[in-house]
Design a protein around this motif. Structure first.
Motif, PDB file in Angstrom:
ATOM      1  N   LEU A   1      -4.359   4.090  -1.229  1.00  0.00           N
ATOM      2  CA  LEU A   1      -4.577   4.982  -0.079  1.00  0.00           C
ATOM      3  C   LEU A   1      -3.483   6.039  -0.067  1.00  0.00           C
ATOM      4  O   LEU A   1      -2.388   5.815  -0.592  1.00  0.00           O
ATOM      5  N   THR A   2      -3.729   7.152   0.595  1.00  0.00           N
ATOM      6  CA  THR A   2      -2.678   8.174   0.750  1.00  0.00           C
ATOM      7  C   THR A   2      -1.756   7.739   1.890  1.00  0.00           C
ATOM      8  O   THR A   2      -2.142   6.922   2.739  1.00  0.00           O
ATOM      9  N   ILE A   3      -0.568   8.309   1.922  1.00  0.00           N
ATOM     10  CA  ILE A   3       0.397   8.008   2.992  1.00  0.00           C
ATOM     11  C   ILE A   3      -0.223   8.292   4.358  1.00  0.00           C
ATOM     12  O   ILE A   3      -0.086   7.512   5.305  1.00  0.00           O
TER      13      ILE A   3
ATOM     14  N   THR B   1     -11.175   5.576   9.654  1.00  0.00           N
ATOM     15  CA  THR B   1     -10.437   5.776   8.398  1.00  0.00           C
ATOM     16  C   THR B   1     -10.516   4.521   7.535  1.00  0.00           C
ATOM     17  O   THR B   1     -10.789   4.595   6.332  1.00  0.00           O
ATOM     18  N   ALA B   2     -10.299   3.338   8.160  1.00  0.00           N
ATOM     19  CA  ALA B   2     -10.356   2.074   7.412  1.00  0.00           C
ATOM     20  C   ALA B   2     -11.751   1.873   6.803  1.00  0.00           C
ATOM     21  O   ALA B   2     -11.896   1.441   5.656  1.00  0.00           O
ATOM     22  N   GLU B   3     -12.788   2.242   7.565  1.00  0.00           N
ATOM     23  CA  GLU B   3     -14.164   2.074   7.083  1.00  0.00           C
ATOM     24  C   GLU B   3     -14.436   3.002   5.886  1.00  0.00           C
ATOM     25  O   GLU B   3     -14.982   2.578   4.864  1.00  0.00           O
ATOM     26  N   LYS B   4     -14.021   4.268   6.007  1.00  0.00           N
ATOM     27  CA  LYS B   4     -14.229   5.227   4.914  1.00  0.00           C
ATOM     28  C   LYS B   4     -13.481   4.791   3.657  1.00  0.00           C
ATOM     29  O   LYS B   4     -13.997   4.854   2.550  1.00  0.00           O
ATOM     30  N   CYS B   5     -12.237   4.320   3.850  1.00  0.00           N
ATOM     31  CA  CYS B   5     -11.421   3.885   2.705  1.00  0.00           C
ATOM     32  C   CYS B   5     -12.041   2.670   2.016  1.00  0.00           C
ATOM     33  O   CYS B   5     -11.999   2.547   0.795  1.00  0.00           O
TER      34      CYS B   5
ATOM     35  N   LEU C   1       0.843  -1.205   0.000  1.00  0.00           N
ATOM     36  CA  LEU C   1       0.000   0.000   0.000  1.00  0.00           C
ATOM     37  C   LEU C   1       0.875   1.250   0.000  1.00  0.00           C
ATOM     38  O   LEU C   1       0.578   2.228  -0.690  1.00  0.00           O
ATOM     39  N   LYS C   2       1.968   1.208   0.789  1.00  0.00           N
ATOM     40  CA  LYS C   2       2.888   2.362   0.829  1.00  0.00           C
ATOM     41  C   LYS C   2       3.552   2.557  -0.530  1.00  0.00           C
ATOM     42  O   LYS C   2       3.771   3.684  -0.974  1.00  0.00           O
ATOM     43  N   ALA C   3       3.885   1.420  -1.186  1.00  0.00           N
ATOM     44  CA  ALA C   3       4.543   1.489  -2.495  1.00  0.00           C
ATOM     45  C   ALA C   3       3.643   2.156  -3.524  1.00  0.00           C
ATOM     46  O   ALA C   3       4.112   2.948  -4.360  1.00  0.00           O
ATOM     47  N   THR C   4       2.323   1.857  -3.471  1.00  0.00           N
ATOM     48  CA  THR C   4       1.413   2.465  -4.467  1.00  0.00           C
ATOM     49  C   THR C   4       1.088   3.924  -4.133  1.00  0.00           C
ATOM     50  O   THR C   4       0.613   4.664  -4.974  1.00  0.00           O
ATOM     51  N   ALA C   5       1.319   4.305  -2.869  1.00  0.00           N
ATOM     52  CA  ALA C   5       0.917   5.659  -2.425  1.00  0.00           C
ATOM     53  C   ALA C   5       1.642   6.761  -3.193  1.00  0.00           C
ATOM     54  O   ALA C   5       1.140   7.865  -3.343  1.00  0.00           O
TER      55      ALA C   5
END
Length: 822
Positions: free
Chosen positions: A94-96, A160-164, A83-87
């Motif tokens: 997801l954003t950082i 945050t996890a729910e919104k994402c 996820l960090k790699a795609t940020a």
């Protein structure tokens, strides 16, 4: 959102449990201070060998749960790197900032626990009695601060996890199915868990090390080099947990009572009212023309206490609802049995602590603090134990609901009101001044001054009887016309009354002759009640309301159980007069320490009082024939019987069945099919009670007591399964057979009213009791025997009843037995 509220609520609940977490409440410096994980256990001085063996069990259980926890954290961290790699790409999932919020402090927590696990594992695997690992726990405790940051961020992380998830399908797929590695020895290589569930794991885990430290200290000799290090680790953990949530609401305080001036006070007492779906303790006053429900006002110190009127009904406007109206009313859900039992255990433990403090001439402040805690628990028990509804209507619309512990009280209140209503009463409305005057008079007129809890009693008052009361209900006279008649017996227990036995219905008579004998277990009881009913067979009058008895009470009476009168070896015959009806009965009492004596059978041909291994070998069976037959009959026609195993069978029927089984008579099956089902249930209980040693054996009794006292779930699981594996095969196979039967009985709880907890209460003290030597060595009084042993025996059986199915083959195959997630 519910999960998140639950999590925060969980922390509140954990931190409210003073027995486990509040430092000032227990002296951590003494190896004999009671184990917090089990408030009912007698603290034992650690014997070097036995203590160190328990240490190993505690540590190996904890190690297994640490492995599971590390795997869960690993699974949570797995998607973080991609996820960090795609940020930083043009198509971020997801954003950082979102990633850092969701996975906040997980990496730190993982590293702390991985290091701890890697250092502890070799110490447990290459076990040596002098092994030291206190420094590891000390280091783990000093790093707990990271959890504070995690807990503070937890709510935001979940949101945050729910919104994402809602805005990003890719993330939703990831978060719905994270793969958690199974333990090394597990058959399951992976399990699928949601991200939401995994984010909750650290919240759950934050208390675990504290529980384990309690267990380790309990089983570490005071001169062991680890002892001061573990003490220090526990102190740090306790202080940390207290700091997470310091604003715990103080428990609510309780109330007192009222009476009338120009009016006469007829009756008053404490009743539990259900108001807006919650239970409130009220002081209810019945005057000659009005029923007033009040609560005591909170006043500042030194001020005269006063009552606050909650509501009143002029008796001219008061009506009792019909069965049909009651049926339409909202139903009352009883409080869970296991929670009531927890309260009883705390009360028993606190009583014991108070006695210990007094014996050691302890500080009065410490005694007062213990008494205050005992009162809080007794008050909660008083509030939550009643289940019998007593509904009242005001003709002008409003209805009120009280809950009582016994049909006896309900009929007393109903009869007192109905008697007053026979007079010429007028409806009225009280002015505010009149109401104030009436409520003001309550305080000095009341007859019941204290809430009925034992902490209000003087020290020299009788602690009540502990043991078995044998009662024969002979006959009754004084009925004006023929009826279908039966009696029920109630005894008091922890401040409220419980129905313990019921005679058969004697049909169409004015002089019933029951001559039925019952054995009733007493738990600090002081009174016996007999209620005489007319049985109603008219199905149109059946009331579906919870616990409502549609049968008519013909008479009721109560006698004090005077230890001097009752504690003789001979039967004591008495007559109780109730509303012109006389019931003749006899009783005798056996104290609990006497009932522990097991007398082996002189004839080795029988089954009662003969070793289970001898019986199974003779029969060439795995489970004794008597056990199989009684279980089969109960499952065939008794599984829906209300109070099966709790309601006593007739003693003469049980003795007849005992004789037939002992003689191995050919007519056993015929006799079983004709016999009252409560007598068959009673025969099964009697068989286990008369075994030369209890089914779970004298030798393992102290270990069962220590195992159930462990606070850490993994250590407890490890220990409790290890103990089962140690039982002789006939004992173990019979125990597992009985366990599955009791679970099937509890499946019918909505009909038979027998929960797993009720069944554990009935069978625990029968399958597991101290040897005479053990009880003499540790216990000083009958009350101690009840509080320290019986509660623990119930908990042991309940543990196995609540456990997923236990297979004999699986149990024997595993050397260490862990559940997949503890």
């Amino acid at each position: 959102m519910e999960e998140e509220e639950e999590a925060i609520g969980f922390l509140d609940k954990v931190l409210e449990d003073e027995d486990v977490f509040l430092l000032e409440e227990c002296e951590l410096g003494t190896p004999t201070s009671p184990g917090s994980g089990s408030p009912f256990l007698v603290a034992v001085k650690v014997e070097a060998g036995k203590g160190l063996e328990m240490r190993k069990l505690v540590l190996s259980g904890f190690l297994a749960s640490e492995e599971i926890y590390i795997n869960q954290l690993e699974a949570l961290l797995l998607p973080m790197k991609p996820l960090k790699a795609t940020a930083t790409t043009s198509q971020p999932v997801l954003t950082i900032q979102q990633i850092e919020t969701i996975f906040y402090k997980i990496q730190d927590i993982y590293e702390i626990h991985k290091e701890f696990y890697d250092n502890l594992c070799p110490k447990v695997q290459q076990w040596d009695s002098q092994v030291t690992m206190g420094h590891l726990f000390q280091k783990l405790a000093s790093q707990l601060g990271v959890y504070k940051a995690f807990v503070d961020n937890y709510k935001v992380a979940l949101e945050t996890a729910e919104k994402c998830s809602q805005s990003n399908n890719q993330f939703q797929k990831i978060s719905e199915e994270l793969k958690v590695k199974g333990p090394k020895d597990s058959k399951d290589s992976h399990t699928s868990v949601t991200m939401e569930a995994l984010l909750y794991k650290p919240i759950d885990r934050v208390t675990r090390s504290t529980l384990v430290l309690h267990d380790l200290l309990k089983h570490t000799p005071a001169d062991h080099p680890d002892y001061p290090l573990l003490q220090d680790a526990l102190r740090i953990s306790q202080n940390f947990l207290s700091s997470i949530n310091e604003d715990i609401d103080p428990r609510r305080t309780a109330v007192t009572t009222p009476k009338g001036e120009t009016r006469q006070l007829v009756k008053d007492g404490f009743l539990v009212e259900v108001s807006e779906s919650s239970r409130k303790l009220r002081h209810v006053f019945l005057f000659t023309d009005v029923l007033l429900c009040a609560k005591l006002k909170k006043t500042s110190a030194g001020k005269h206490q006063q009552y606050d009127c909650k509501w009143y009904i002029p008796l001219a406007d008061l009506v009792f609802p019909s069965p049909e109206e009651s049926e339409a009313s909202p139903q009352v859900h009883p409080f869970p049995d296991h929670e009531l039992e927890d309260m009883k255990m705390k009360i028993s433990a606190l009583k014991s602590e108070i006695q210990k403090e007094k014996a050691n001439k302890g500080q009065s402040r410490a005694i007062e603090r213990l008494k205050k805690k005992m009162f809080e628990n007794e008050f909660l028990l008083l509030l939550n134990s009643p289940t019998i509804p007593f509904r009242i209507h005001n003709r002008n619309g409003k209805s009120y609901l009280f809950l009582l512990s016994s049909d006896y009280e309900r009929s007393e209140w109903r009869e007192a009101i109905q008697k007053l209503q026979k007079k010429d009463l007028q409806a009225f409305v009280l002015s505010s001044v009149e109401l104030q005057v009436l409520t003001g008079s309550c305080f000095k007129l009341r007859t019941v001054h204290n809430i009925p809890v034992t902490s209000n009693k003087d020290d020299d008052e009788s602690p009540g009887l502990y043991g078995f009361l044998h009662v024969i209900v002979h006959s009754a006279k004084g009925f004006k016309q023929s009826a279908n008649l039966y009696c029920t017996l109630e005894v008091d227990s922890f401040g409220y009354f419980v129905s313990k036995a019921k005679t058969r219905v004697f049909r169409d008579t004015t002089e019933p002759k029951w001559d039925e004998e019952f054995e009733i277990e007493l738990e600090g009881s002081q009174s016996l009640r007999i209620l005489c009913y007319e049985k109603c067979y008219d199905k149109t009058k059946v009331n579906k309301d919870n616990n409502e008895i549609v049968d008519k009470i013909m008479g009721k009476g109560q006698i004090q159980l005077d230890p001097q009168t009752v504690e003789t070896k001979n039967w004591h015959t008495d007559v109780i007069e109730m509303n012109g009806i006389k019931v003749e009965f006899s009783m005798k009492f056996t104290s609990r320490d006497m009932s522990l004596k097991r007398t082996p059978s002189k004839k080795q041909t029988g089954v009662f009082g003969v070793k289970i291994s001898v019986v199974t070998k003779r029969e060439r069976s795995k489970v004794p024939y008597i056990v199989r037959q009684c279980v089969e009959e109960v499952e065939k026609r008794g599984i829906e019987e209300v109070g099966i195993y709790r309601i006593s069978g007739v003693a003469t029927d049980i003795q007849a069945l005992k004789a037939v089984f002992d003689a191995n008579n050919k007519d056993i099956l015929l006799m079983l099919s004709d016999m009252d089902i409560n007598a068959i249930a009673g025969t099964l209980k009697l068989y286990f009670r008369e075994l030369p040693e209890p089914l779970l054996t004298d030798r393992l009794y102290p270990a069962f007591m220590e195992g159930i006292a462990l606070s850490d779930p993994a250590a407890k699981e490890n220990c409790m399964m290890h103990l089962l594996r140690t039982l002789p095969d006939p004992n173990l196979i019979t125990f597992l057979f009985l366990l599955e039967h009791l679970k099937r009985v509890a499946e019918k709880e909505p009909i038979n009213k027998m929960s797993l907890h009720n069944l554990a209460t009935v069978f625990g003290p029968t399958l597991l009791r101290p040897s005479e030597v053990e009880s003499k060595a540790h216990l000083t009084s009958a009350a101690d025997i009840w509080s320290h042993d019986v509660m623990a025996q119930v908990q042991v059986l309940l543990y196995y009843l609540q456990h997923p199915p236990i297979s004999f083959a699986e149990l024997k195959r595993n050397t260490l037995y862990f559940s997949t997630d503890v």
